[in-house]
Design a protein around this motif. Structure first.
Motif, short mmCIF file in Angstrom:
data_model
loop_
_atom_site.label_atom_id
_atom_site.label_comp_id
_atom_site.label_asym_id
_atom_site.label_seq_id
_atom_site.Cartn_x
_atom_site.Cartn_y
_atom_site.Cartn_z
N ARG A 57 0.83 -1.21 0.00
CA ARG A 57 0.00 0.00 0.00
C ARG A 57 0.86 1.26 0.00
O ARG A 57 0.48 2.27 -0.57
N THR B 35 3.69 2.95 -3.58
CA THR B 35 3.30 3.48 -4.89
C THR B 35 4.40 4.41 -5.40
O THR B 35 4.57 4.58 -6.60
N GLU B 36 5.14 5.00 -4.48
CA GLU B 36 6.33 5.80 -4.79
C GLU B 36 7.51 5.13 -4.06
O GLU B 36 7.33 4.54 -3.00
N ARG C 101 6.62 -0.66 -5.51
CA ARG C 101 5.71 -1.70 -5.97
C ARG C 101 5.95 -1.91 -7.46
O ARG C 101 6.08 -0.95 -8.21
N ASP D 280 1.01 -3.69 -11.68
CA ASP D 280 -0.25 -2.95 -11.82
C ASP D 280 -1.42 -3.82 -11.43
O ASP D 280 -2.42 -3.34 -10.90
#
Length: 124
Positions: free
Chosen positions: A31, A34-35, A84, A87
């Motif tokens: 979670r 993402t960066e 991460r 997709d």
């Protein structure tokens, strides 16, 4: 050090992906990544002890769900960030057999070059 994930054209085993996704700490890491984030940032953000965090990153790396981004610091040394690396994860069943497919984000030339540079640094 976290191992390199499976090459993009290969999917990890179903069991490996399920083990990673079944772990609450791994889901928390996914979670937040993402960066790109350092291990210390992830430890603080996810409230996971650093020693545990590295084991979870290893599990996620084996499942090819995160990857390392290594940057060379101008003053010396390296900084590793984790991001991460998918997709979408799809689990399907065909002829009674389960299968897993991991859809990866497109990588730009700069990211591919950074991956190559990181691998070269590991060899030195």
């Amino acid at each position: 050090m976290v191992r390199d994930p499976a090459p993009s054209e290969e999917s990890p085993s179903l069991q490996t992906v399920l083990e990673a996704l079944d772990d609450a700490d791994c889901r928390a890491i996914l979670r937040e990544t993402t960066e790109p984030m350092t291990a210390n940032e992830l430890s603080d953000t996810c409230d996971i002890p650093t020693s545990t965090l590295y084991r979870k990153l290893e599990l996620l790396s084996e499942a090819a769900l995160v990857r390392e981004r290594v940057a060379i610091n101008p003053g010396g040394g390296r900084t590793t960030r984790y991001v991460r690396d998918f997709d979408d994860v799809t689990i399907s069943m065909d002829d009674g057999e389960f299968d897993v497919a991991v859809e990866r984000p497109a990588r730009g030339a700069d990211e591919r070059l950074a991956d190559i540079w990181s691998k070269m640094g590991d060899e030195l």
